[in-house]
Scaffold this active site. Structure first.
Site, PDB file in Angstrom:
ATOM      1  N   ASN A  81       0.869  -1.187   0.000  1.00 62.92           N
ATOM      2  CA  ASN A  81       0.000   0.000   0.000  1.00 62.92           C
ATOM      3  C   ASN A  81       0.904   1.234   0.000  1.00 62.92           C
ATOM      4  OD1 ASN A  81      -1.833   2.050   0.473  1.00 62.92           O
ATOM      5  ND2 ASN A  81      -2.165   1.527   2.631  1.00 62.92           N
ATOM      6  N   TRP A  82       0.951   1.884  -1.155  1.00 64.95           N
ATOM      7  CA  TRP A  82       1.868   3.029  -1.272  1.00 64.95           C
ATOM      8  C   TRP A  82       1.344   4.287  -0.591  1.00 64.95           C
ATOM      9  CZ3 TRP A  82       3.721   3.004  -7.111  1.00 64.95           C
ATOM     10  CH2 TRP A  82       4.600   1.932  -7.288  1.00 64.95           C
ATOM     11  N   LYS A  83       0.089   4.295  -0.209  1.00 67.31           N
ATOM     12  CA  LYS A  83      -0.537   5.511   0.362  1.00 67.31           C
ATOM     13  C   LYS A  83      -0.270   6.695  -0.588  1.00 67.31           C
ATOM     14  CE  LYS A  83       0.491   3.528   4.812  1.00 67.31           C
ATOM     15  NZ  LYS A  83       0.274   3.640   6.213  1.00 67.31           N
TER      16      LYS A  83
ATOM     17  N   HIS B  12      -9.526   1.358   5.249  1.00 66.25           N
ATOM     18  CA  HIS B  12      -8.194   1.540   5.842  1.00 66.25           C
ATOM     19  C   HIS B  12      -8.324   2.501   7.023  1.00 66.25           C
ATOM     20  CE1 HIS B  12      -3.996   2.617   6.388  1.00 66.25           C
ATOM     21  NE2 HIS B  12      -3.696   1.529   5.704  1.00 66.25           N
TER      22      HIS B  12
ATOM     23  N   GLU C 127      -6.626   4.874   7.975  1.00 63.83           N
ATOM     24  CA  GLU C 127      -6.405   6.305   7.662  1.00 63.83           C
ATOM     25  C   GLU C 127      -7.660   6.919   7.036  1.00 63.83           C
ATOM     26  OE1 GLU C 127      -2.788   5.615   5.482  1.00 63.83           O
ATOM     27  OE2 GLU C 127      -1.798   5.050   7.360  1.00 63.83           O
TER      28      GLU C 127
ATOM     29  N   GLU D 235      -5.371  -4.978  10.674  1.00 65.91           N
ATOM     30  CA  GLU D 235      -4.315  -3.985  10.854  1.00 65.91           C
ATOM     31  C   GLU D 235      -4.541  -3.240  12.175  1.00 65.91           C
ATOM     32  OE1 GLU D 235      -2.525  -2.738   6.882  1.00 65.91           O
ATOM     33  OE2 GLU D 235      -4.284  -1.515   7.140  1.00 65.91           O
TER      34      GLU D 235
ATOM     35  N   GLY E 193       2.512   2.198  10.544  1.00 62.20           N
ATOM     36  CA  GLY E 193       3.453   3.301  10.338  1.00 62.20           C
ATOM     37  C   GLY E 193       4.178   3.728  11.606  1.00 62.20           C
TER      38      GLY E 193
ATOM     39  N   SER F  20       3.441  -2.246  10.156  1.00 64.90           N
ATOM     40  CA  SER F  20       4.916  -2.264  10.260  1.00 64.90           C
ATOM     41  C   SER F  20       5.531  -3.621   9.918  1.00 64.90           C
ATOM     42  CB  SER F  20       5.358  -1.781  11.640  1.00 64.90           C
ATOM     43  OG  SER F  20       4.913  -0.448  11.850  1.00 64.90           O
TER      44      SER F  20
ATOM     45  N   GLY G 150       2.823  -1.202   4.181  1.00 66.91           N
ATOM     46  CA  GLY G 150       2.894   0.225   3.823  1.00 66.91           C
ATOM     47  C   GLY G 150       4.325   0.644   3.572  1.00 66.91           C
ATOM     48  N   GLY G 151       4.967   1.210   4.590  1.00 64.46           N
ATOM     49  CA  GLY G 151       6.313   1.770   4.465  1.00 64.46           C
ATOM     50  C   GLY G 151       7.306   0.869   3.740  1.00 64.46           C
TER      51      GLY G 151
HETATM   52  C1  PEP Z   1      -0.740   0.116   5.852  1.00 70.80           C
HETATM   53  O1  PEP Z   1      -0.700   1.231   5.367  1.00 70.80           O
HETATM   54  O2  PEP Z   1      -1.716  -0.603   5.615  1.00 70.80           O
HETATM   55  C2  PEP Z   1       0.366  -0.339   6.688  1.00 70.80           C
HETATM   56  C3  PEP Z   1       0.280  -1.506   7.269  1.00 70.80           C
HETATM   57  O3  PEP Z   1       1.433   0.526   6.839  1.00 70.80           O
HETATM   58  P1  PEP Z   1       2.850   0.183   7.526  1.00 70.80           P
HETATM   59  O4  PEP Z   1       3.333  -1.116   6.958  1.00 70.80           O
HETATM   60  O5  PEP Z   1       3.738   1.327   7.144  1.00 70.80           O
HETATM   61  O6  PEP Z   1       2.603   0.097   8.994  1.00 70.80           O
END
Ligand code: PEP
Length: 255
Positions: free
Chosen positions: A9-11, A97, A99, A167, A173, A213, A234-235
């Site tokens: 997930n590039w956000k 999500h 966010e 999640e 993040g 993460s 994500g990251g």
């Molecule tokens: C996400 O955006 O769904 C996510 C899990 O981010 P991260 O891996 O950066 O925690």
């Protein structure tokens, strides 16, 4: 056997040339890999979905949106509909999500509408659920995820595929990951709920991803858990080499 899904997930990250470089790098690397049971998915910004689906015509790559409108079409400035996603061959779409829930105050009712629209357009929804730190500390994690499942899957038969992504909000993040045991406990709970609400067969088949993460250092222990079928990342999905390393770990364990 359930397939393992490694989804990035590039956000709101990357510009056009960065996105293109990533796909050139990634496709070059996956074309030489041998895997049957691992699926790689990238969810870029909506602006780059068409670029992404051009790559997925030639390479074994799934492409997902990060969100979709809860409306069919019309005067909804700035929104992207499920049929628009379908028209450029998008395979998956994240919904709910944390966010989106936090910054756009999305309700389970809206998320459920999105889920139905995606299914009507033959796009697999990736329904994100998870508790906040406060909710975990209040010991209400299970109640929270069950209520998100109930709301998100209202009137959904599961005749078409839905992927669930657990999640924990406190792990997204933040560099703080749920321990494999904490994640497994909730994944098992999700599968149990699906079994009670639907059938044993559906519960055995449904893919439940972990997100929060996940990185090349903690992925293996998470993927060794019996109810964790992959990751929503994500990251660590933003750097091609790191993401490729995570694909390799998944192939090694489940390929
Ligand atoms: C996400 O955006 O769904 C996510 C899990 O981010 P991260 O891996 O950066 O925690």
């Amino acid at each position: 056997m359930r397939r393992t899904v490694i989804a990035g997930n590039w956000k709101m990250n990357k510009n056009f040339s960065e996105a293109e470089d990533f796909f050139l790098n990634l496709t070059e690397s996956i074309k030489s890999k041998d895997f049957d049971n691992v699926e790689v998915v990238i969810c870029p910004s909506a602006v780059f979905l068409e670029l992404a689906t051009d790559f997925s015509i030639e390479y074994p790559l799934g492409i997902g949106g990060q969100d979709v409108s809860a409306n069919v079409e019309g005067a909804y400035t700035g929104e992207v509909s499920a049929s628009m996603l379908r028209s450029i061959e998008v395979d998956y779409c994240l919904i709910g999500h944390s966010e989106r829930r936090k910054y756009h105050l999305e309700s389970d009712e809206q998320i459920n509408k999105k889920l139905h629209l995606l299914q009507e357009n033959d796009i697999t929804p990736i329904l994100c659920i998870g508790e906040t730190l406060e909710q975990r500390e209040q010991n209400i994690t299970k109640e929270v995820i069950i209520s998100q499942l109930e709301g998100g899957l209202k009137n959904v038969t599961l005749k078409k595929e839905v992927i669930i992504a657990y999640e924990p909000v406190w792990a997204i993040g933040t560099g703080r990951t749920a321990t494999p045991e904490q994640a497994q406990e909730i994944h098992q709970e999700i599968r149990k709920w699906i079994e009670e609400k639907y059938t044993t067969e559906i519960a055995e088949d449904i893919i439940v991803l972990y997100g929060g993460s996940m990185n090349p250092g903690n992925q293996e222990e998470l993927l060794k858990q019996p109810d964790i079928d992959g990751g929503l990342i994500g990251g660590a999905s933003l750097v091609a080499e790191k993401f490729e390393q995570m694909i390799d770990i998944a192939i090694e364990l489940r390929g």
